[in-house]
Design a protein around this motif. Structure first.
Motif, PDB file in Angstrom:
ATOM      1  N   TYR A 144       0.831  -1.197   0.000  1.00 49.75           N
ATOM      2  CA  TYR A 144       0.000   0.000   0.000  1.00 49.75           C
ATOM      3  C   TYR A 144       0.869   1.251   0.000  1.00 49.75           C
ATOM      4  O   TYR A 144       0.596   2.211  -0.721  1.00 49.75           O
ATOM      5  CB  TYR A 144      -0.945   0.014   1.209  1.00 49.75           C
ATOM      6  CG  TYR A 144      -1.794   1.256   1.242  1.00 49.75           C
ATOM      7  CD1 TYR A 144      -2.865   1.406   0.374  1.00 49.75           C
ATOM      8  CD2 TYR A 144      -1.498   2.298   2.116  1.00 49.75           C
ATOM      9  CE1 TYR A 144      -3.626   2.569   0.378  1.00 49.75           C
ATOM     10  CE2 TYR A 144      -2.248   3.453   2.123  1.00 49.75           C
ATOM     11  CZ  TYR A 144      -3.318   3.578   1.259  1.00 49.75           C
ATOM     12  OH  TYR A 144      -4.059   4.726   1.261  1.00 49.75           O
ATOM     13  N   ARG A 145       1.948   1.262   0.780  1.00 46.28           N
ATOM     14  CA  ARG A 145       2.852   2.412   0.837  1.00 46.28           C
ATOM     15  C   ARG A 145       3.455   2.684  -0.537  1.00 46.28           C
ATOM     16  O   ARG A 145       3.505   3.823  -0.992  1.00 46.28           O
ATOM     17  CB  ARG A 145       3.974   2.165   1.852  1.00 46.28           C
ATOM     18  CG  ARG A 145       4.948   3.333   1.980  1.00 46.28           C
ATOM     19  CD  ARG A 145       6.233   2.948   2.701  1.00 46.28           C
ATOM     20  NE  ARG A 145       6.901   1.792   2.135  1.00 46.28           N
ATOM     21  CZ  ARG A 145       7.628   1.789   1.022  1.00 46.28           C
ATOM     22  NH1 ARG A 145       7.784   2.898   0.320  1.00 46.28           N
ATOM     23  NH2 ARG A 145       8.209   0.685   0.573  1.00 46.28           N
ATOM     24  N   ARG A 146       3.860   1.632  -1.248  1.00 38.56           N
ATOM     25  CA  ARG A 146       4.433   1.814  -2.585  1.00 38.56           C
ATOM     26  C   ARG A 146       3.385   2.311  -3.571  1.00 38.56           C
ATOM     27  O   ARG A 146       3.658   3.184  -4.410  1.00 38.56           O
ATOM     28  CB  ARG A 146       5.079   0.514  -3.074  1.00 38.56           C
ATOM     29  CG  ARG A 146       6.412   0.248  -2.344  1.00 38.56           C
ATOM     30  CD  ARG A 146       7.072  -1.017  -2.801  1.00 38.56           C
ATOM     31  NE  ARG A 146       6.218  -2.114  -2.315  1.00 38.56           N
ATOM     32  CZ  ARG A 146       6.094  -3.285  -2.898  1.00 38.56           C
ATOM     33  NH1 ARG A 146       6.733  -3.569  -4.000  1.00 38.56           N
ATOM     34  NH2 ARG A 146       5.308  -4.211  -2.388  1.00 38.56           N
ATOM     35  N   LEU A 147       2.168   1.768  -3.498  1.00 36.90           N
ATOM     36  CA  LEU A 147       1.078   2.238  -4.356  1.00 36.90           C
ATOM     37  C   LEU A 147       0.801   3.714  -4.093  1.00 36.90           C
ATOM     38  O   LEU A 147       0.672   4.513  -5.026  1.00 36.90           O
ATOM     39  CB  LEU A 147      -0.187   1.408  -4.104  1.00 36.90           C
ATOM     40  CG  LEU A 147      -1.464   1.901  -4.774  1.00 36.90           C
ATOM     41  CD1 LEU A 147      -1.347   1.822  -6.293  1.00 36.90           C
ATOM     42  CD2 LEU A 147      -2.650   1.090  -4.281  1.00 36.90           C
ATOM     43  N   HIS A 148       0.710   4.076  -2.827  1.00 33.22           N
ATOM     44  CA  HIS A 148       0.451   5.458  -2.440  1.00 33.22           C
ATOM     45  C   HIS A 148       1.533   6.387  -2.978  1.00 33.22           C
ATOM     46  O   HIS A 148       1.239   7.444  -3.555  1.00 33.22           O
ATOM     47  CB  HIS A 148       0.358   5.546  -0.910  1.00 33.22           C
ATOM     48  CG  HIS A 148      -0.133   6.854  -0.409  1.00 33.22           C
ATOM     49  ND1 HIS A 148       0.698   7.924  -0.183  1.00 33.22           N
ATOM     50  CD2 HIS A 148      -1.373   7.272  -0.078  1.00 33.22           C
ATOM     51  CE1 HIS A 148      -0.008   8.943   0.258  1.00 33.22           C
ATOM     52  NE2 HIS A 148      -1.266   8.578   0.328  1.00 33.22           N
ATOM     53  N   ALA A 149       2.789   6.009  -2.810  1.00 33.68           N
ATOM     54  CA  ALA A 149       3.899   6.843  -3.286  1.00 33.68           C
ATOM     55  C   ALA A 149       3.835   7.023  -4.805  1.00 33.68           C
ATOM     56  O   ALA A 149       4.039   8.127  -5.314  1.00 33.68           O
ATOM     57  CB  ALA A 149       5.238   6.230  -2.872  1.00 33.68           C
ATOM     58  N   ALA A 150       3.527   5.956  -5.513  1.00 28.45           N
ATOM     59  CA  ALA A 150       3.436   6.039  -6.978  1.00 28.45           C
ATOM     60  C   ALA A 150       2.251   6.903  -7.405  1.00 28.45           C
ATOM     61  O   ALA A 150       2.364   7.732  -8.311  1.00 28.45           O
ATOM     62  CB  ALA A 150       3.320   4.645  -7.584  1.00 28.45           C
ATOM     63  N   ALA A 151       1.114   6.737  -6.756  1.00 23.79           N
ATOM     64  CA  ALA A 151      -0.090   7.474  -7.136  1.00 23.79           C
ATOM     65  C   ALA A 151       0.033   8.968  -6.858  1.00 23.79           C
ATOM     66  O   ALA A 151      -0.487   9.790  -7.617  1.00 23.79           O
ATOM     67  CB  ALA A 151      -1.306   6.908  -6.411  1.00 23.79           C
ATOM     68  N   TYR A 152       0.732   9.341  -5.790  1.00 25.14           N
ATOM     69  CA  TYR A 152       0.821  10.742  -5.393  1.00 25.14           C
ATOM     70  C   TYR A 152       2.060  11.449  -5.923  1.00 25.14           C
ATOM     71  O   TYR A 152       2.220  12.648  -5.722  1.00 25.14           O
ATOM     72  CB  TYR A 152       0.727  10.887  -3.869  1.00 25.14           C
ATOM     73  CG  TYR A 152      -0.671  10.642  -3.394  1.00 25.14           C
ATOM     74  CD1 TYR A 152      -1.573  11.678  -3.277  1.00 25.14           C
ATOM     75  CD2 TYR A 152      -1.112   9.358  -3.119  1.00 25.14           C
ATOM     76  CE1 TYR A 152      -2.878  11.447  -2.882  1.00 25.14           C
ATOM     77  CE2 TYR A 152      -2.411   9.105  -2.727  1.00 25.14           C
ATOM     78  CZ  TYR A 152      -3.284  10.160  -2.608  1.00 25.14           C
ATOM     79  OH  TYR A 152      -4.579   9.917  -2.226  1.00 25.14           O
ATOM     80  N   ALA A 153       2.933  10.738  -6.618  1.00 22.95           N
ATOM     81  CA  ALA A 153       4.124  11.367  -7.195  1.00 22.95           C
ATOM     82  C   ALA A 153       3.693  12.378  -8.254  1.00 22.95           C
ATOM     83  O   ALA A 153       2.722  12.156  -8.985  1.00 22.95           O
ATOM     84  CB  ALA A 153       5.035  10.306  -7.808  1.00 22.95           C
ATOM     85  N   ALA A 154       4.410  13.479  -8.316  1.00 27.83           N
ATOM     86  CA  ALA A 154       4.098  14.497  -9.320  1.00 27.83           C
ATOM     87  C   ALA A 154       4.287  13.918 -10.719  1.00 27.83           C
ATOM     88  O   ALA A 154       5.225  13.180 -10.983  1.00 27.83           O
ATOM     89  CB  ALA A 154       4.992  15.709  -9.129  1.00 27.83           C
TER      90      ALA A 154
END
Length: 119
Positions: free
Chosen positions: A29-39
């Motif tokens: 989930y942390r990796r998904l979140h980081a990818a989704a919120y990256a500029a």
């Protein structure tokens, strides 16, 4: 302490316990979140505004607190948050008029913390 902080405080320890029980799920989930919120084509602020509107739609107080804080930290203005919440209200009707104000109050709470000059 406002509602946004209270919700985060209430969830902190149970979330830590669950994260210890299923670390692989939380890491994914942390990796998904980081990818989704990256500029990318959209900046982080825009993504936080979208997430805040979705949190209202899902009637999720924990999500509202998280994304109100994220929007404040990303530099969203009161007007930008209000307009995003207006769209959430338009798409959700009555429930939007309950969770939209909760989201707005949480944003104002976290925005004041991010910029004490505003409050």
């Amino acid at each position: 302490m406002g509602h946004g902080h209270a919700v985060q405080d209430e969830l902190r320890e149970p979330a830590r316990a669950l994260r210890r029980a299923i670390p692989e799920v939380y890491d994914g989930y942390r990796r998904l979140h980081a990818a989704a919120y990256a500029a990318g084509a959209l900046d982080r602020k825009t993504k936080e505004l979208i997430a805040l509107a979705i949190a209202v739609s899902r009637e999720c107080d924990g999500c509202i607190a998280s994304h109100a804080r994220g929007a404040a930290r990303a530099g969203a203005t009161e007007s930008e948050v209000a307009e995003a919440l207006g769209v959430a209200i338009a798409m959700n009707g009555g429930p939007g008029t309950v969770y939209g104000p909760r989201a707005f109050a949480a944003f104002l709470e976290f925005a004041e913390e991010a910029d004490p000059e505003q409050g």
